[in-house]
Design a protein around this motif. Structure first.
Motif, PDB file in Angstrom:
ATOM      1  N   GLN A  44      47.946  -8.733 -52.979  1.00 31.78           N
ATOM      2  CA  GLN A  44      49.049  -9.259 -52.374  1.00 31.78           C
ATOM      3  C   GLN A  44      50.694  -9.118 -52.120  1.00 31.78           C
ATOM      4  O   GLN A  44      50.846  -9.685 -50.974  1.00 31.78           O
ATOM      5  CB  GLN A  44      48.513 -10.000 -50.677  1.00 31.78           C
ATOM      6  CG  GLN A  44      47.097  -9.259 -50.760  1.00 31.78           C
ATOM      7  CD  GLN A  44      46.934  -8.183 -50.378  1.00 31.78           C
ATOM      8  OE1 GLN A  44      47.050  -7.120 -49.625  1.00 31.78           O
ATOM      9  NE2 GLN A  44      45.905  -7.001 -50.973  1.00 31.78           N
ATOM     10  N   THR A  45      51.042  -8.984 -53.272  1.00 29.27           N
ATOM     11  CA  THR A  45      52.402  -8.947 -53.260  1.00 29.27           C
ATOM     12  C   THR A  45      53.104  -8.093 -53.281  1.00 29.27           C
ATOM     13  O   THR A  45      52.940  -6.256 -53.900  1.00 29.27           O
ATOM     14  CB  THR A  45      52.836  -9.220 -55.869  1.00 29.27           C
ATOM     15  OG1 THR A  45      52.423 -10.062 -55.430  1.00 29.27           O
ATOM     16  CG2 THR A  45      54.391  -9.580 -55.433  1.00 29.27           C
ATOM     17  N   ARG A  46      53.850  -7.236 -52.650  1.00 30.95           N
ATOM     18  CA  ARG A  46      54.707  -6.130 -51.508  1.00 30.95           C
ATOM     19  C   ARG A  46      55.188  -5.488 -53.322  1.00 30.95           C
ATOM     20  O   ARG A  46      56.137  -6.441 -53.923  1.00 30.95           O
ATOM     21  CB  ARG A  46      55.972  -6.188 -51.248  1.00 30.95           C
ATOM     22  CG  ARG A  46      55.379  -6.735 -49.682  1.00 30.95           C
ATOM     23  CD  ARG A  46      56.771  -7.632 -48.663  1.00 30.95           C
ATOM     24  NE  ARG A  46      55.974  -7.898 -46.652  1.00 30.95           N
ATOM     25  CZ  ARG A  46      55.679  -9.091 -46.858  1.00 30.95           C
ATOM     26  NH1 ARG A  46      56.125 -10.066 -47.527  1.00 30.95           N
ATOM     27  NH2 ARG A  46      55.063  -9.099 -45.871  1.00 30.95           N
ATOM     28  N   ARG A  47      55.170  -4.076 -52.849  1.00 32.74           N
ATOM     29  CA  ARG A  47      56.051  -3.537 -54.825  1.00 32.74           C
ATOM     30  C   ARG A  47      56.700  -2.556 -53.282  1.00 32.74           C
ATOM     31  O   ARG A  47      56.082  -1.449 -53.591  1.00 32.74           O
ATOM     32  CB  ARG A  47      54.771  -2.958 -56.066  1.00 32.74           C
ATOM     33  CG  ARG A  47      54.475  -4.002 -56.345  1.00 32.74           C
ATOM     34  CD  ARG A  47      55.386  -4.374 -57.934  1.00 32.74           C
ATOM     35  NE  ARG A  47      55.301  -6.202 -58.050  1.00 32.74           N
ATOM     36  CZ  ARG A  47      55.509  -6.820 -58.453  1.00 32.74           C
ATOM     37  NH1 ARG A  47      56.250  -7.156 -57.121  1.00 32.74           N
ATOM     38  NH2 ARG A  47      55.136  -7.484 -59.192  1.00 32.74           N
ATOM     39  N   TYR A  48      57.938  -2.033 -53.360  1.00 30.53           N
ATOM     40  CA  TYR A  48      58.822  -1.348 -53.229  1.00 30.53           C
ATOM     41  C   TYR A  48      58.836   0.254 -54.118  1.00 30.53           C
ATOM     42  O   TYR A  48      59.240  -0.163 -55.044  1.00 30.53           O
ATOM     43  CB  TYR A  48      59.851  -1.954 -52.786  1.00 30.53           C
ATOM     44  CG  TYR A  48      59.649  -2.798 -51.299  1.00 30.53           C
ATOM     45  CD1 TYR A  48      60.314  -2.620 -50.523  1.00 30.53           C
ATOM     46  CD2 TYR A  48      59.376  -4.241 -51.648  1.00 30.53           C
ATOM     47  CE1 TYR A  48      60.141  -3.365 -49.008  1.00 30.53           C
ATOM     48  CE2 TYR A  48      59.287  -4.838 -50.614  1.00 30.53           C
ATOM     49  CZ  TYR A  48      59.243  -4.478 -49.038  1.00 30.53           C
ATOM     50  OH  TYR A  48      59.363  -5.279 -48.145  1.00 30.53           O
ATOM     51  N   THR A  49      59.336   0.599 -53.797  1.00 27.86           N
ATOM     52  CA  THR A  49      59.412   2.146 -54.373  1.00 27.86           C
ATOM     53  C   THR A  49      61.066   2.332 -54.118  1.00 27.86           C
ATOM     54  O   THR A  49      61.102   1.894 -53.697  1.00 27.86           O
ATOM     55  CB  THR A  49      58.598   3.173 -53.420  1.00 27.86           C
ATOM     56  OG1 THR A  49      59.080   3.808 -52.410  1.00 27.86           O
ATOM     57  CG2 THR A  49      57.068   2.947 -53.712  1.00 27.86           C
TER      58      THR A  49
END
Length: 137
Positions: A44-49
């Protein structure tokens, strides 16, 4: 080898915040209200593009111009819809081009009196029985 593009989730929240020149809490708030929603890992860690980072920069610019968050949400929604439709058009154009090029006998050409002529499928060019004389000038 995996290919990366603008929609590949790469950046942790701290890196995305630094690239967007924002505080990480601002990114969390935008995620909570649905303005920019990053992908999540299994933990559930955020990963941004890169696209998310560009959107965050656009949000900052619009916000500095006085546009409300609701207005920004609508603008981003329309930009996303426009990008999806443009991609769909490109996909359909490519599919049509592939279909036309792969259709056997779909396009036949012959040299004629007027230059290169396109012939209908199954049609032969008319035979020419004339003699053409050519003289260099």
């Amino acid at each position: 080898m995996e290919q990366f593009d603008q929609n590949t989730p790469l950046f942790a929240i701290s890196v995305a915040a630094e690239l967007a020149v924002m505080h990480p809490q601002t990114l969390r708030d935008y995620d909570r209200i649905g303005l920019v929603v990053p992908a999540r890992t299994g933990g559930q860690t955020r990963r941004y593009t890169m696209r998310n980072v560009a959107q965050l920069r656009e949000i900052a610019r619009l916000s500095n111009e006085g546009v409300s968050l609701e207005g920004i949400r609508r603008i981003l929604e329309l930009e996303n819809q426009n990008a999806e439709l443009n991609q769909r058009v490109r996909d359909l154009e490519q599919a049509l081009a592939n279909e036309l090029m792969n259709r056997p006998g779909a396009r036949v050409f012959a040299a004629g009196e007027q230059g290169v002529e396109s012939l209908a499928r199954g049609r032969r060019p008319a035979k020419q029985n004339s003699v053409v004389l050519w003289r260099a000038r």
